[in-house]
Design a protein around this motif. Structure first.
Motif, short mmCIF file in Angstrom:
data_model
loop_
_atom_site.label_atom_id
_atom_site.label_comp_id
_atom_site.label_asym_id
_atom_site.label_seq_id
_atom_site.Cartn_x
_atom_site.Cartn_y
_atom_site.Cartn_z
N ASP A 43 0.82 -1.22 0.00
CA ASP A 43 0.00 0.00 0.00
C ASP A 43 0.85 1.27 0.00
N ALA A 44 2.03 1.18 0.61
CA ALA A 44 2.93 2.34 0.68
C ALA A 44 3.70 2.53 -0.62
N GLY A 45 3.58 1.57 -1.53
CA GLY A 45 4.24 1.72 -2.81
C GLY A 45 5.59 1.05 -2.95
N VAL A 46 5.94 0.20 -2.00
CA VAL A 46 7.19 -0.55 -2.14
C VAL A 46 7.06 -1.40 -3.41
N PRO A 47 8.07 -1.35 -4.28
CA PRO A 47 8.00 -2.15 -5.51
C PRO A 47 7.79 -3.63 -5.20
N ARG A 48 6.80 -4.22 -5.87
CA ARG A 48 6.43 -5.60 -5.60
C ARG A 48 7.60 -6.56 -5.74
N GLN A 49 8.38 -6.40 -6.80
CA GLN A 49 9.49 -7.32 -7.01
C GLN A 49 10.55 -7.19 -5.92
N GLU A 50 10.80 -5.96 -5.49
CA GLU A 50 11.77 -5.74 -4.42
C GLU A 50 11.29 -6.38 -3.11
N LEU A 51 10.02 -6.23 -2.83
CA LEU A 51 9.44 -6.85 -1.63
C LEU A 51 9.51 -8.37 -1.72
N ALA A 52 9.13 -8.90 -2.86
CA ALA A 52 9.18 -10.36 -3.05
C ALA A 52 10.60 -10.88 -2.90
N ASP A 53 11.56 -10.18 -3.50
CA ASP A 53 12.96 -10.60 -3.38
C ASP A 53 13.41 -10.61 -1.92
N ALA A 54 13.03 -9.57 -1.18
CA ALA A 54 13.41 -9.49 0.23
C ALA A 54 12.81 -10.63 1.05
N LEU A 55 11.61 -11.05 0.66
CA LEU A 55 10.93 -12.14 1.37
C LEU A 55 11.34 -13.52 0.87
N GLY A 56 12.03 -13.55 -0.26
CA GLY A 56 12.45 -14.84 -0.82
C GLY A 56 11.29 -15.61 -1.43
N ILE A 57 10.32 -14.88 -1.98
CA ILE A 57 9.16 -15.53 -2.60
C ILE A 57 8.95 -14.96 -4.00
N ALA A 58 8.16 -15.66 -4.79
CA ALA A 58 7.82 -15.17 -6.12
C ALA A 58 6.89 -13.96 -5.98
N ARG A 59 6.99 -13.04 -6.91
CA ARG A 59 6.16 -11.84 -6.87
C ARG A 59 4.68 -12.19 -6.80
N GLU A 60 4.27 -13.20 -7.55
CA GLU A 60 2.87 -13.62 -7.57
C GLU A 60 2.40 -14.11 -6.20
N SER A 61 3.34 -14.58 -5.41
CA SER A 61 2.99 -15.08 -4.08
C SER A 61 2.60 -13.96 -3.12
N LEU A 62 3.03 -12.75 -3.42
CA LEU A 62 2.66 -11.63 -2.55
C LEU A 62 1.14 -11.52 -2.43
N TYR A 63 0.47 -11.68 -3.53
CA TYR A 63 -0.99 -11.53 -3.55
C TYR A 63 -1.67 -12.67 -2.79
N ARG A 64 -1.09 -13.85 -2.86
CA ARG A 64 -1.64 -14.98 -2.09
C ARG A 64 -1.43 -14.77 -0.60
N ASN A 65 -0.35 -14.10 -0.26
CA ASN A 65 -0.03 -13.88 1.15
C ASN A 65 -0.89 -12.85 1.83
N ILE A 66 -1.54 -11.98 1.06
CA ILE A 66 -2.34 -10.94 1.70
C ILE A 66 -3.84 -11.27 1.73
N ARG A 67 -4.21 -12.44 1.27
CA ARG A 67 -5.62 -12.84 1.34
C ARG A 67 -5.97 -13.32 2.71
#
Length: 67
Positions: A43-67
């Protein structure tokens, strides 16, 4: 099997079940905190790919993680 052995086995099963329930509750709480943190970052605008990389997950997984 005598009564003492049976009681000991039942008590061990009950104790293990209680520990499992407690661990599930802890895991649920931690998952909720993770979801909230991911959503806040997105929501704050952190780039999705950067966030995913930091978490060690695929970018698409970000959306599954917030459900």
């Amino acid at each position: 099997m005598d009564e003492a052995q049976k009681r000991k086995l039942i008590d061990a099963a009950v104790k293990a079940s209680e520990k499992a329930a407690s661990a599930r509750a802890t895991a649920d709480s931690l998952s909720a905190a993770r979801r909230a943190a991911i959503k806040s970052a997105m929501d704050a605008g952190v780039p999705r790919q950067e966030l995913a990389d930091a978490l060690g997950i695929a970018r698409e997984s970000l959306y599954r993680n917030i459900r």
